[in-house]
Design a protein around this motif. Structure first.
Motif, PDB file in Angstrom:
ATOM      1  N   VAL A 317       0.840  -1.204   0.000  1.00  0.00           N
ATOM      2  CA  VAL A 317       0.000   0.000   0.000  1.00  0.00           C
ATOM      3  C   VAL A 317       0.872   1.250   0.000  1.00  0.00           C
ATOM      4  CG1 VAL A 317      -1.763   1.245   1.312  1.00  0.00           C
ATOM      5  CG2 VAL A 317      -1.690  -1.243   1.384  1.00  0.00           C
ATOM      6  N   MET A 318       1.821   1.308   0.916  1.00  0.00           N
ATOM      7  CA  MET A 318       2.588   2.537   1.090  1.00  0.00           C
ATOM      8  C   MET A 318       3.734   2.645   0.089  1.00  0.00           C
ATOM      9  SD  MET A 318       0.969   4.181   3.274  1.00  0.00           S
ATOM     10  CE  MET A 318       2.042   5.565   3.570  1.00  0.00           C
ATOM     11  N   ASP A 337      10.322  -5.334  -4.813  1.00  0.00           N
ATOM     12  CA  ASP A 337       9.480  -6.169  -3.940  1.00  0.00           C
ATOM     13  C   ASP A 337       9.896  -7.615  -4.176  1.00  0.00           C
ATOM     14  OD1 ASP A 337       6.634  -5.562  -2.328  1.00  0.00           O
ATOM     15  OD2 ASP A 337       6.911  -7.658  -2.912  1.00  0.00           O
ATOM     16  N   GLU A 392       5.775  -4.237   8.807  1.00  0.00           N
ATOM     17  CA  GLU A 392       6.110  -3.600  10.080  1.00  0.00           C
ATOM     18  C   GLU A 392       6.664  -4.671  11.025  1.00  0.00           C
ATOM     19  OE1 GLU A 392       6.440  -0.628  10.444  1.00  0.00           O
ATOM     20  OE2 GLU A 392       5.711   0.183  12.323  1.00  0.00           O
ATOM     21  N   LYS A 397      12.983  -5.753   8.861  1.00  0.00           N
ATOM     22  CA  LYS A 397      13.565  -4.461   8.477  1.00  0.00           C
ATOM     23  C   LYS A 397      15.064  -4.460   8.768  1.00  0.00           C
ATOM     24  CE  LYS A 397       9.358  -1.635   9.157  1.00  0.00           C
ATOM     25  NZ  LYS A 397       8.870  -1.005   7.941  1.00  0.00           N
ATOM     26  N   ASN A 417       9.807   3.976   6.425  1.00  0.00           N
ATOM     27  CA  ASN A 417       8.445   4.503   6.533  1.00  0.00           C
ATOM     28  C   ASN A 417       7.729   3.890   7.740  1.00  0.00           C
ATOM     29  OD1 ASN A 417       6.151   5.978   5.536  1.00  0.00           O
ATOM     30  ND2 ASN A 417       5.294   4.055   4.809  1.00  0.00           N
ATOM     31  N   SER A 419       5.783   3.077  11.022  1.00  0.00           N
ATOM     32  CA  SER A 419       4.906   3.962  11.771  1.00  0.00           C
ATOM     33  C   SER A 419       5.024   3.744  13.268  1.00  0.00           C
ATOM     34  CB  SER A 419       3.455   3.826  11.310  1.00  0.00           C
ATOM     35  OG  SER A 419       3.150   2.520  10.955  1.00  0.00           O
ATOM     36  N   PHE A 441       5.210   8.704   5.664  1.00  0.00           N
ATOM     37  CA  PHE A 441       4.144   9.173   4.767  1.00  0.00           C
ATOM     38  C   PHE A 441       2.794   8.742   5.336  1.00  0.00           C
ATOM     39  CE2 PHE A 441       7.789   9.142   2.007  1.00  0.00           C
ATOM     40  CZ  PHE A 441       7.541  10.089   1.032  1.00  0.00           C
TER      41      PHE A 441
HETATM   42  P1  NAI Z   1       2.069  -3.931   2.976  1.00  0.00           P
HETATM   43  O1  NAI Z   1       1.931  -5.197   3.718  1.00  0.00           O
HETATM   44  O2  NAI Z   1       0.958  -3.452   2.116  1.00  0.00           O
HETATM   45  O3  NAI Z   1       3.352  -4.022   2.025  1.00  0.00           O
HETATM   46  C1  NAI Z   1       4.577  -4.529   2.374  1.00  0.00           C
HETATM   47  C2  NAI Z   1       5.271  -4.986   1.092  1.00  0.00           C
HETATM   48  O4  NAI Z   1       6.638  -5.237   1.374  1.00  0.00           O
HETATM   49  C3  NAI Z   1       4.708  -6.277   0.502  1.00  0.00           C
HETATM   50  O5  NAI Z   1       4.392  -6.046  -0.865  1.00  0.00           O
HETATM   51  C4  NAI Z   1       5.855  -7.282   0.630  1.00  0.00           C
HETATM   52  O6  NAI Z   1       5.906  -8.187  -0.449  1.00  0.00           O
HETATM   53  C5  NAI Z   1       7.050  -6.380   0.621  1.00  0.00           C
HETATM   54  N1  NAI Z   1       8.230  -6.928   1.296  1.00  0.00           N
HETATM   55  C6  NAI Z   1       8.308  -7.491   2.526  1.00  0.00           C
HETATM   56  N2  NAI Z   1       9.583  -7.851   2.815  1.00  0.00           N
HETATM   57  C7  NAI Z   1      10.341  -7.478   1.754  1.00  0.00           C
HETATM   58  C8  NAI Z   1      11.722  -7.539   1.443  1.00  0.00           C
HETATM   59  N3  NAI Z   1      12.597  -8.053   2.312  1.00  0.00           N
HETATM   60  N4  NAI Z   1      12.127  -7.047   0.271  1.00  0.00           N
HETATM   61  C9  NAI Z   1      11.265  -6.520  -0.609  1.00  0.00           C
HETATM   62  N5  NAI Z   1       9.943  -6.405  -0.374  1.00  0.00           N
HETATM   63  C10 NAI Z   1       9.480  -6.886   0.803  1.00  0.00           C
HETATM   64  O7  NAI Z   1       2.485  -2.831   4.047  1.00  0.00           O
HETATM   65  P2  NAI Z   1       2.180  -1.271   4.109  1.00  0.00           P
HETATM   66  O8  NAI Z   1       0.868  -1.020   4.690  1.00  0.00           O
HETATM   67  O9  NAI Z   1       2.522  -0.682   2.792  1.00  0.00           O
HETATM   68  O10 NAI Z   1       3.251  -0.786   5.174  1.00  0.00           O
HETATM   69  C11 NAI Z   1       4.630  -0.687   4.892  1.00  0.00           C
HETATM   70  C12 NAI Z   1       5.289   0.143   5.961  1.00  0.00           C
HETATM   71  O11 NAI Z   1       4.705   1.435   5.983  1.00  0.00           O
HETATM   72  C13 NAI Z   1       5.161  -0.401   7.363  1.00  0.00           C
HETATM   73  O12 NAI Z   1       6.334  -0.131   8.043  1.00  0.00           O
HETATM   74  C14 NAI Z   1       4.004   0.410   7.948  1.00  0.00           C
HETATM   75  O13 NAI Z   1       4.070   0.534   9.338  1.00  0.00           O
HETATM   76  C15 NAI Z   1       4.237   1.742   7.303  1.00  0.00           C
HETATM   77  N6  NAI Z   1       3.072   2.616   7.183  1.00  0.00           N
HETATM   78  C16 NAI Z   1       1.848   2.132   6.827  1.00  0.00           C
HETATM   79  C17 NAI Z   1       0.775   2.974   6.682  1.00  0.00           C
HETATM   80  C18 NAI Z   1      -0.569   2.456   6.242  1.00  0.00           C
HETATM   81  O14 NAI Z   1      -1.548   3.196   6.324  1.00  0.00           O
HETATM   82  N7  NAI Z   1      -0.668   1.238   5.760  1.00  0.00           N
HETATM   83  C19 NAI Z   1       0.900   4.421   6.938  1.00  0.00           C
HETATM   84  C20 NAI Z   1       2.247   4.838   7.245  1.00  0.00           C
HETATM   85  C21 NAI Z   1       3.270   3.944   7.377  1.00  0.00           C
END
Ligand code: NAI
Length: 677
Positions: A317-318, A337, A392, A397, A417, A419, A441
């Motif tokens: 998503v982010m 990804d 997260e 990470k 990023n 949170s 963000f």
């Molecule tokens: P998400 O679960 O939608 O996406 C995570 C992506 O990372 C997945 O596509 C996964 O395949 C990929 N991934 C995981 N490990 C990987 C690696 N080692 N190498 C490459 N790709 C990898 O998560 P989302 O919601 O986008 O969140 C991402 C970060 O942003 C988290 O840290 C979250 O806390 C933070 N965040 C989320 C918000 C939200 O509203 N969803 C708002 C602000 C920050």
């Protein structure tokens, strides 16, 4: 060319065709704004032109960034009373009238932004020609500052474009590009930069017929039609903003309904109405918000760092949306990804956004070319900024950081990023932990302007500056915040969301809770917000914050998540969702709603803001207000939580909190920071 150069802000040059080129180049400013002094000089220049009439007059800007951005807003804050305000506006109107009355052809040659008073000036000319480049924007955005056009803009725009188009532009404050402006009839020509000057000269020399509204457009201003159209406009506006909170759109509709078609009365009405609005609380607070936005912009200095390549890891998503946004802003972006299908989804979403924003095939293709799927992380060594947005999870990470650090180029920014995970923990595995910053963000990235720049006590100040500069390069607002649970935005939102859940579990209908927040001026109610964010995410953030602050997470939230009711995404949360739309019942007049409902929600919000200030999560109250408005949508017409606190009175609000503490317990205990305010 013959020159007269005894003006501070204007140059006047006569060419061989006897055309006078008036160049506006505001001294000591990067942007052209119509200040009192600028208008005085223009008045005097007009006197000269009236006496010694040239073949034509072309008004142009001496600045690359735009024609005229509008009136000088700093002057709006020092107006003493109604008569001073009216006198100021009358003077501006007088100048526009004299431009309109000049007995030779007049033309505005528009590049970049032409907004507010700038467009009103252009409308007073016989012709307008605009650069059709990307940066040209024309509009009358006064409504966003709680006023409406006052230099004859209401009169001239409705006359030129017809009421529906002109009123829509003024009521939404939306600006248009040159091509759209040409289609609307707002400019006579939209041409590439290289043809601008010649095009302008030719219009003066050949004097083509002036643009006129079509019959139907003219009829829209007729006395019989106005009341009907006005009713429709009032209904549309009421769906977006209440009259108590935002009086300007209603005043604008009333003005047009009353005087449309009568030039003299309309001009008098414009002056009177703007003079009244500008001194009201709403306009003064919205002007304050404008300055807060400028303050946030100034937190990032673009000249310090010119990032060209960005690498984003995690296409969820982010990460997907961050990468998409950066590419739209002209950066070269690689997006990594673990899964092909995730990257394919990113490109598909990007295509959707670019189509919406850019419309034409060439720019859409250019933006798409900037966004490169990169499963193997080949972009890392070239990247100026690397943004991690994977799950997260601390181990995931940290593992990733260990892998990428040795590949990064010298001086590149490493950002997360996250949170909720403290930067101190994420940095443990790095050789140089001081280079790690947070770029937090908000979702959805294309809409939310704020980015929290998270730093610890030992973060390299150079990296904070670079991260803030990067944020400006992608047209977002940087807010430096201390690495502490929830940073600023999630931290102030959480007690307010939790209180809403507690109220709901006490039997107060969700829709009544949301209505109270909307009535206060929030963009959506807390229950709908929780459903939209996802109740599982709310629970996790509430858990982390609760642990850090020693506060309780309501059982009701846990029960909802355990039952699989996660909000909008699962089709059921506090509300039921049909095709993503919340099925909110109409508030029932018989619903029992506690008298202290609004205070219970909003004072928890304000109390947490006070705590953040005490702890130094942000540097000062203005940054807090700006961050909260642009990060949560907190009632802009109230100027932010700290502004609200000052307006209501510190003692009065403190006393109301104490009353809540006695009635509902220690979660309402005023924070120690109240004593330092
Ligand atoms: P998400 O679960 O939608 O996406 C995570 C992506 O990372 C997945 O596509 C996964 O395949 C990929 N991934 C995981 N490990 C990987 C690696 N080692 N190498 C490459 N790709 C990898 O998560 P989302 O919601 O986008 O969140 C991402 C970060 O942003 C988290 O840290 C979250 O806390 C933070 N965040 C989320 C918000 C939200 O509203 N969803 C708002 C602000 C920050």
């Amino acid at each position: 060319m013959a020159k007269t150069n005894n003006y501070k802000h204007w140059r006047s040059e006569k060419d061989d065709d006897d055309i006078v080129w008036l160049t506006f180049d505001k001294a000591g400013a990067s942007t052209n704004a119509l200040s009192k002094e600028v208008l005085e000089e223009l008045e005097s220049l007009l006197g000269g032109l009236e006496q010694d009439l040239p073949r034509g007059v072309i008004i142009q800007s001496g600045k690359d960034n735009g024609f005229i951005a509008g009136a000088d807003i700093t002057e709006f804050t020092t107006i003493a009373d109604q008569s001073e305000a009216e006198a100021l506006i009358n003077r501006g109107q007088g100048i526009m009238d004299r431009i309109e009355a000049l007995k030779c052809p007049t033309l505005s040659m528009i590049n970049g932004f032409c907004l507010g008073g700038g467009l009103e000036l252009a409308l007073a000319c016989d012709y307008r020609i605009a650069d059709d480049g990307k940066s040209t924007r024309l509009g009358l955005p006064e409504i966003l500052l709680g006023i409406h056009p006052g230099f004859g803009g209401v009169l001239r725009s409705t006359r030129l474009l017809g009421a529906p188009t002109a009123m829509n532009m003024m009521l939404t404050g939306r600006s248009v590009d040159a091509r759209r402006a040409k289609r609307m009839g707002l400019v006579d020509q939209a041409v590439p930069t290289r043809h601008l000057q010649n095009g302008a000269r030719q219009m003066i020399l050949t004097k083509p017929p002036r643009h006129k509204a079509r019959l139907m457009q003219r009829l829209s201003n007729a006395a019989l039609v106005r009341p009907l159209l006005a009713r429709v406009m009032r209904r549309t506006v009421a769906k977006k903003a209440s009259k108590d909170h935002y009086p300007a759109p209603y005043a604008l509709i009333d003005l047009w309904a009353k005087h449309g078609g009568n030039a003299k009365a309309m001009l008098r009405g414009e002056a009177h109405s703007v003079a009244t609005l500008v001194r009201g609380d709403t306009a003064q607070n919205l002007i304050e918000v404008f300055f807060l936005q400028e303050r946030l912009k100034n937190e990032g200095d673009k000249s310090l760092f010119t990032p060209l390549r960005v690498h984003v890891i995690g296409g969820g998503v982010m990460g997907g949306d961050i990468a998409t946004w950066c590419a739209l802003q002209g950066m070269r972006v690689t997006i990594q990804d673990r899964q092909h299908k995730t990257l394919a989804r990113v490109i598909k979403r990007a295509h959707g956004l670019y189509k919406k924003k850019l419309k034409r095939p060439r720019p859409i293709q250019e933006a798409l070319d900037n966004l490169v799927p990169d499963m193997d992380g080949l972009g890392i060594p070239q990247a100026d900024v690397i943004i991690e947005a994977i799950f997260e999870n601390v181990e995931a990470k940290q593992g990733l950081f260990k892998e990428i650090e040795p590949q990064m180029k010298e001086g590149a920014v490493l950002a997360t990023n996250t949170s909720s995970i403290p930067l101190e923990i994420l940095g443990e595995v790095l050789q140089k932990p001081d280079r790690l910053v947070g770029l937090h963000f908000f979702n959805p990235v294309a809409k939310m302007q704020l980015v929290e720049i998270v730093h610890t006590a030992s973060t390299d100040p150079e990296m904070i500056k670079k991260a803030a500069a990067f944020t400006r390069h992608i047209d977002r607002l940087p807010l430096p915040v201390k690495s502490s649970p929830g940073f600023l935005v999630n931290r102030v939102l959480m007690p307010y969301l939790i209180e809403a859940v507690v109220l709901e579990s006490e039997g107060v209908p969700a829709s009544a809770i949301d209505q109270a927040a909307v009535d206060f001026g929030m963009p959506m109610g807390p229950i709908l917000l929780a459903d939209t964010v996802g109740l599982d995410i709310c629970l996790s953030v509430a858990g982390i914050l609760g642990e850090a602050m020693g506060t309780e997470v309501p059982d009701r939230l846990k029960q909802m998540v355990d039952a699989g009711n996660l909000g909008r995404k699962s089709g059921q949360g506090f509300y039921r969702y049909d095709k993503g739309q919340a099925q909110t019942p109409e508030p029932n007049m018989n619903d029992k709603v506690p008298d202290d409902l609004t205070d219970r929600l909003m004072l928890r919000f304000v109390n947490e803001a006070v705590a953040c200030l005490r702890e130094g999560v942000v540097a000062d109250a203005d940054l807090l207000d700006g961050g909260v408005i642009f990060g949560t949508g907190f009632a802009p017409f109230r100027g932010g939580p700290m502004h609200y606190l000052r307006a209501e009175g510190k003692e009065a609000l403190h006393a109301r909190l104490q009353t809540l503490e006695q009635a509902h317990g220690s979660r309402f205990k005023p924070d120690a920071g109240w004593n330092d305010l």
